[in-house]
Design a protein around this motif. Structure first.
Motif, PDB file in Angstrom:
ATOM      1  N   ARG A 181       3.171 -19.807  42.360  1.00 45.01           N
ATOM      2  CA  ARG A 181       4.077 -19.582  43.546  1.00 45.01           C
ATOM      3  C   ARG A 181       4.278 -21.003  44.040  1.00 45.01           C
ATOM      4  O   ARG A 181       5.646 -20.809  44.460  1.00 45.01           O
ATOM      5  CB  ARG A 181       3.573 -18.753  44.638  1.00 45.01           C
ATOM      6  CG  ARG A 181       3.528 -17.337  43.972  1.00 45.01           C
ATOM      7  CD  ARG A 181       2.869 -16.271  45.024  1.00 45.01           C
ATOM      8  NE  ARG A 181       2.626 -14.853  44.280  1.00 45.01           N
ATOM      9  CZ  ARG A 181       3.382 -13.747  44.578  1.00 45.01           C
ATOM     10  NH1 ARG A 181       4.515 -14.200  45.347  1.00 45.01           N
ATOM     11  NH2 ARG A 181       3.471 -12.619  44.067  1.00 45.01           N
ATOM     12  N   LEU A 241       8.651 -15.845  48.315  1.00 43.76           N
ATOM     13  CA  LEU A 241       7.286 -16.381  47.900  1.00 43.76           C
ATOM     14  C   LEU A 241       6.569 -17.011  49.307  1.00 43.76           C
ATOM     15  O   LEU A 241       5.407 -16.843  49.299  1.00 43.76           O
ATOM     16  CB  LEU A 241       7.612 -17.788  47.134  1.00 43.76           C
ATOM     17  CG  LEU A 241       8.321 -17.796  45.880  1.00 43.76           C
ATOM     18  CD1 LEU A 241       8.845 -18.950  45.305  1.00 43.76           C
ATOM     19  CD2 LEU A 241       7.540 -17.069  44.785  1.00 43.76           C
ATOM     20  N   LEU A 360       8.875 -12.644  39.056  1.00 45.36           N
ATOM     21  CA  LEU A 360       9.521 -12.944  40.586  1.00 45.36           C
ATOM     22  C   LEU A 360      10.956 -12.973  40.241  1.00 45.36           C
ATOM     23  O   LEU A 360      11.670 -12.952  41.281  1.00 45.36           O
ATOM     24  CB  LEU A 360       8.855 -14.114  41.126  1.00 45.36           C
ATOM     25  CG  LEU A 360       7.521 -14.021  41.645  1.00 45.36           C
ATOM     26  CD1 LEU A 360       6.920 -15.481  41.937  1.00 45.36           C
ATOM     27  CD2 LEU A 360       7.379 -13.156  42.862  1.00 45.36           C
TER      28      LEU A 360
END
Length: 384
Positions: A181, A241, A360
């Motif tokens: 991330r 994020l 994501l």
């Protein structure tokens, strides 16, 4: 009298029922065998009372092995009916208490049966042989209990190691996701900063050159409008994020990979000695959104890296297809070496982070070994 060592494990109903039933059968068999063919007398009543008391005390050996066994051993000194429960208690002490305590309890059992043998006959067997058999029996019980104790300790140790390994793997997966991330957020930060700097340039030109022609002003306004829209899309990804993990500054200015960089990536692997077959049928690869392009690039990069690590010398086939509106499909395959230790493809942090990255981006990543071939397959949405 019972030590707190080996924290008291609560026995289940099944264990209590089993011990009680076995004890009752052995007590009954002992009384019947002792008095078969003999005239009943006062000692018969003593054996019945001792048998009932010892049978009632037997389940306590599962909770308080030392205390219960001491009482049962005392009953065994006056009646053979208490011998089976006393030996069951000796086994429990050897299983659940330290060895010196088990030896002391066993010695007490030998003394109790020596007393029993001194005033009650045993089918014509000499007193000396009686003591030898009793000592051998308690020695066997000590050995059995010690073996069971060591086995239980080993099983507990293995369970603890498995629990720790599972916790460690969970920690590694969490760290891998956190690091991935951060990497994605840094890349988003770079793209967003670049796009905002372009907007600032065009907006500054419009502010300081008001004398520009209407066509130039219109074109600059269109660029600003399009750039703002793209910047907002990138900003949404960054915020998604940051909700779970704030990225750290670093690697600023790093060039971002795009789909047109895939041939260069493949060529680098070829120069490193890996035979790579690339089939690229993507429509308008240069128009792929930055997030889609970066994710696809990383999928192929991870596939080539895994092939070099786990299947050196094997051919790698990379297929890239799709386009705006239909999404992007990446398929990386390589043959597995015929002589190899089974690789832990799913345990590495690389694939964990890659799965998180594709997720994501709104896509799906699958990796599996089928028919001697490792396959890495990803589907990534590509808006029209």
């Amino acid at each position: 009298m019972d030590s707190s060592e080996d924290c008291d494990r609560r026995p289940g109903a099944g264990a209590v029922a089993t011990v009680t039933a076995v004890s009752g059968v052995l007590i009954a068999a002992t009384i019947v065998g002792w008095w078969a063919g003999r005239a009943l007398g006062p000692l018969f009543a003593l054996d019945l009372v001792a048998g009932v008391l010892s049978w009632a005390l037997t389940p306590l050996t599962l909770w308080r092995p030392v205390s219960a066994t001491v009482v049962l051993t005392a009953l065994a000194a006056v009646s053979p009916a208490a011998t089976p429960p006393a030996t069951i208690g000796a086994v429990q002490v050897a299983r659940r208490r330290r060895f010196p305590v088990a030896i002391a309890v066993a010695a007490g059992g030998i003394v109790a049966h020596a007393i029993q043998g001194a005033w009650r006959s045993h089918g014509g067997m000499s007193y000396g042989w009686w003591l030898v058999l009793v000592a051998l029996g308690y020695g066997a019980l000590l050995g059995w209990g010690a073996w069971a104790r060591a086995r239980e300790a080993l099983i507990r140790s293995l369970h603890e190691r498995a629990r720790r390994a599972e916790a460690e793997q969970g920690r590694r997966v969490a760290e891998a996701r956190m690091l991935e991330r951060r990497k994605i957020a840094r890349e988003m930060h770079d793209v967003l900063a670049h796009r905002l700097s372009l907007l600032a340039t065009f907006a500054g030109a419009m502010e300081y050159r008001p004398d520009s022609s209407p066509e130039q002003l219109s074109r600059a306004a269109g660029v600003v409008r399009s750039g703002v829209h793209q910047a907002l899309e990138e900003l949404r990804e960054v915020i998604s994020l940051l909700r779970e993990d704030a990225p750290e500054d670093g690697d600023a200015g790093r060039p971002q990979p795009v789909l047109t960089d895939v041939p260069r990536l493949v060529e680098e692997s070829r120069e490193a000695g890996t035979e790579v077959q690339l089939r690229d049928t993507v429509d308008e690869p240069a128009e792929a959104p930055p997030a889609v392009a970066r994710t696809a690039y990383r999928v192929i990069q991870e596939g080539l890296t895994n092939a070099r690590k786990h299947a050196a010398g094997q051919v790698v086939r990379v297929a890239l297809r799709g386009g705006p509106g239909e999404g992007l499909e990446i398929d990386v395959r390589n043959e597995l070496p015929p002589q190899r230790a089974t690789p832990d493809w799913s345990g590495g942090a690389g694939l964990v982070g890659l799965t998180e990255r594709v997720h994501l981006a709104g896509g799906r990543l699958d990796h599996q070994e089928i028919g001697g071939e490792f396959r890495l397959h990803a589907l990534i949405p590509w808006p029209a």
